[in-house]
Write an enzyme that holds these catalytic residues in place. Structure first.
Site, PDB file in Angstrom:
ATOM      1  N   GLY A   1       0.832  -1.213   0.000  1.00 18.31           N
ATOM      2  CA  GLY A   1       0.000   0.000   0.000  1.00 18.31           C
ATOM      3  C   GLY A   1       0.854   1.246   0.000  1.00 18.31           C
ATOM      4  O   GLY A   1       2.049   1.186  -0.276  1.00 18.31           O
ATOM      5  N   ASN A   2       0.235   2.372   0.289  1.00 17.90           N
ATOM      6  CA  ASN A   2       0.990   3.630   0.379  1.00 17.90           C
ATOM      7  C   ASN A   2       0.413   4.456   1.519  1.00 17.90           C
ATOM      8  O   ASN A   2      -0.594   4.091   2.121  1.00 17.90           O
ATOM      9  CB  ASN A   2       0.962   4.367  -0.960  1.00 17.90           C
ATOM     10  CG  ASN A   2      -0.448   4.692  -1.402  1.00 17.90           C
ATOM     11  OD1 ASN A   2      -1.124   5.494  -0.786  1.00 17.90           O
ATOM     12  ND2 ASN A   2      -0.909   4.024  -2.459  1.00 17.90           N
ATOM     13  N   ARG A   3       1.062   5.564   1.805  1.00 13.86           N
ATOM     14  CA  ARG A   3       0.723   6.321   3.011  1.00 13.86           C
ATOM     15  C   ARG A   3      -0.367   7.370   2.798  1.00 13.86           C
ATOM     16  O   ARG A   3      -0.612   8.194   3.681  1.00 13.86           O
ATOM     17  CB  ARG A   3       1.986   6.970   3.571  1.00 13.86           C
ATOM     18  CG  ARG A   3       2.982   5.945   4.085  1.00 13.86           C
ATOM     19  CD  ARG A   3       4.278   6.593   4.538  1.00 13.86           C
ATOM     20  NE  ARG A   3       4.048   7.689   5.438  1.00 13.86           N
ATOM     21  CZ  ARG A   3       4.698   8.861   5.402  1.00 13.86           C
ATOM     22  NH1 ARG A   3       5.616   9.060   4.503  1.00 13.86           N
ATOM     23  NH2 ARG A   3       4.406   9.800   6.263  1.00 13.86           N
TER      24      ARG A   3
END
Ligand code: C5P
Length: 433
Positions: A223-225
């Site tokens: 995922g990403n932030r």
């Protein structure tokens, strides 16, 4: 808080509506100083402006020299509102020309400036005016309108000055929605100043927000932030300004704004399906979500175990479709495409160049560039963005709370839609008001 507001009026027919702007500000309890240009006084009389503003009205640069009036008015201002702003005044502001009291007042001031353009559609769409507006926006000037609508004669199109209440509401929003005690002796029909500017009424806006997650197995993902704060703020701002908003929500860490229809998605492929479904009925597509460029080539049905065959684990990834680039490359029915570029590039010029190249590569109309890093961009309540327009010019730079950055982005969307709307073929000698 009682503000010292300078209302600049330039010389167009809409100058008569500036009286409404002055009146609404006075009735809201602010101290209003009107600075008309010489040309403005051909459309509206000084006694009217003095009576309505309850202050003397000065025009001449060479009057009041002992009081250093040419700088004093600007220095004292908390807010400058120029309504109407003609093409000529906009050009002078962009160039920093100070050949009259209004030009001097603006240059001598550090107060926020809000302008409400009013001119013929052709003048508004002229590359010179577009470049001047882009320059002013890049300096943080807020542009309200112009509205699209009936002009003085038979023709209609973008160029009509926004209504006084909308200008005042937008101007006070710039200074944090400052409210003063209403003036006690104002007429009962005082203009309301707390209504949001409904400049997206009837416009259908689709916003993607958050970050996609690409599963590896039933418990893990890549995922990403991205928290979804900027995307949801854009959805909320569009909604507040009258748009019909559809939010495509990818793993949001914040709640979806009220009043929007919402479709939740998790992976890039799901996000692509959701965007495709919504695209046909979208006037504007804002791709704020951070979409994974790669996904695992296969998803394990069971939790991946440490297998004791070594210290490492190799994952095979495959490319996800670039949703925005796909849409940008195919006919998309005139939907205004707004892309985002989150970059870690530390150099401002190179950051801009990356943004310009990305806008072209993706076929987006507008591209919002923001710098991200360990402590910047993601998950915070603040953001700093540069918006690149269709001609690769910087159309605005905004920083501050994500909610206010969102309104800055929506301002650009509104202007871009105004430029694109079909204009009636009646081209008489009408003057936009
Ligand atoms: O190439 P990059 O990921 O920097 O591009 C960011 C922009 O492209 C964003 O607007 C994002 O929503 C969109 N995007 C996309 N599909 C991808 C990756 C990004 O639509 N696979």
């Amino acid at each position: 808080m009682r503000l010292n507001v300078v209302v600049g009026i330039s010389g167009g027919i809409a100058a008569y509506k500036a009286v409404g702007v002055v009146r609404a500000l006075v009735l809201a309890g602010h101290d209003v100083h009107v600075v008309p240009t010489e040309a403005a006084l051909r459309f509206v009389g000084r006694p009217t402006l003095e009576a309505i503003s309850r202050n003397p009205v000065h025009v001449d640069l060479y009057e009041g020299v002992a009081e250093v009036r040419h700088v004093a008015i600007g220095q004292a201002a908390d807010l400058i509102v120029i309504a109407p702003a003609t093409a000529n005044t906009i050009a002078k502001l962009a160039a920093g020309i100070a050949d009259d009291l209004l030009g001097n007042t603006v240059l001598a001031s550090r107060a926020p400036v809000v302008i409400a353009p009013a001119m013929h559609t052709e003048m508004w769409e002229h590359p010179a005016t577009r470049a001047n507006i882009a320059t002013l926006r890049s300096r943080g000037v807020t542009v309200v309108g112009p509205a699209i609508g009936q002009l003085t004669g038979a023709d209609s199109g973008p160029g009509r000055m926004e209504e006084p209440e909308a200008i005042v509401a937008a101007a006070l929003a710039v200074v944090g929605g400052a409210e003063a005690a209403p003036a006690s002796d104002g007429p009962e029909d005082a203009a309301s100043t707390d209504a949001p500017v409904a400049d997206l009424a009837g416009v259908r806006v689709v916003v993607t927000a958050g970050g996609t997650r690409e599963p590896l197995d039933p418990v893990r993902f890549l995922g990403n932030r991205s928290s979804g704060k900027q995307g949801t703020a854009i959805a909320e701002a569009a909604r507040a300004r009258g748009a019909e908003v559809h939010l495509i929500a990818a793993n949001l860490e914040v709640s979806s704004p009220d009043g929007c229809s919402v479709r939740t998605v998790s992976t890039a492929l799901e996000l692509r399906d959701a965007v495709r479904d919504a695209l046909a009925s979208a006037d504007v597509l804002v791709m704020a979500a951070a979409v994974a460029d790669y996904r695992p080539a296969s998803v394990s049905e069971a939790k991946i175990k440490k297998d004791g065959s070594g210290d490492g684990l190799t994952l095979e990834l495959v490319r996800n479709p670039d949703i925005l680039a796909e849409i940008g490359a195919e006919p998309h029915g005139g939907t205004l495409l707004v892309g985002f570029a989150a970059e870690t590039e530390p150099d401002d010029d190179r950051l801009l160049e990356l943004g310009r190249a990305k806008r072209r590569a993706k076929g987006a109309d507008l591209l919002v560039v923001n710098r991200v890093g360990w402590r910047e961009g993601f998950a915070t309540d603040e953001n700093a963005v540069v918006v690149i327009g269709p001609d690769d010019l910087v159309v605005t730079e905004r920083h501050g709370a994500k909610t206010s950055v969102a309104h800055g982005i929506i301002d650009v969307v509104v202007s871009e839609l105004a430029v694109r709307r079909p204009v009636s073929t009646h081209r008489g000698s009408a003057h936009p008001i």
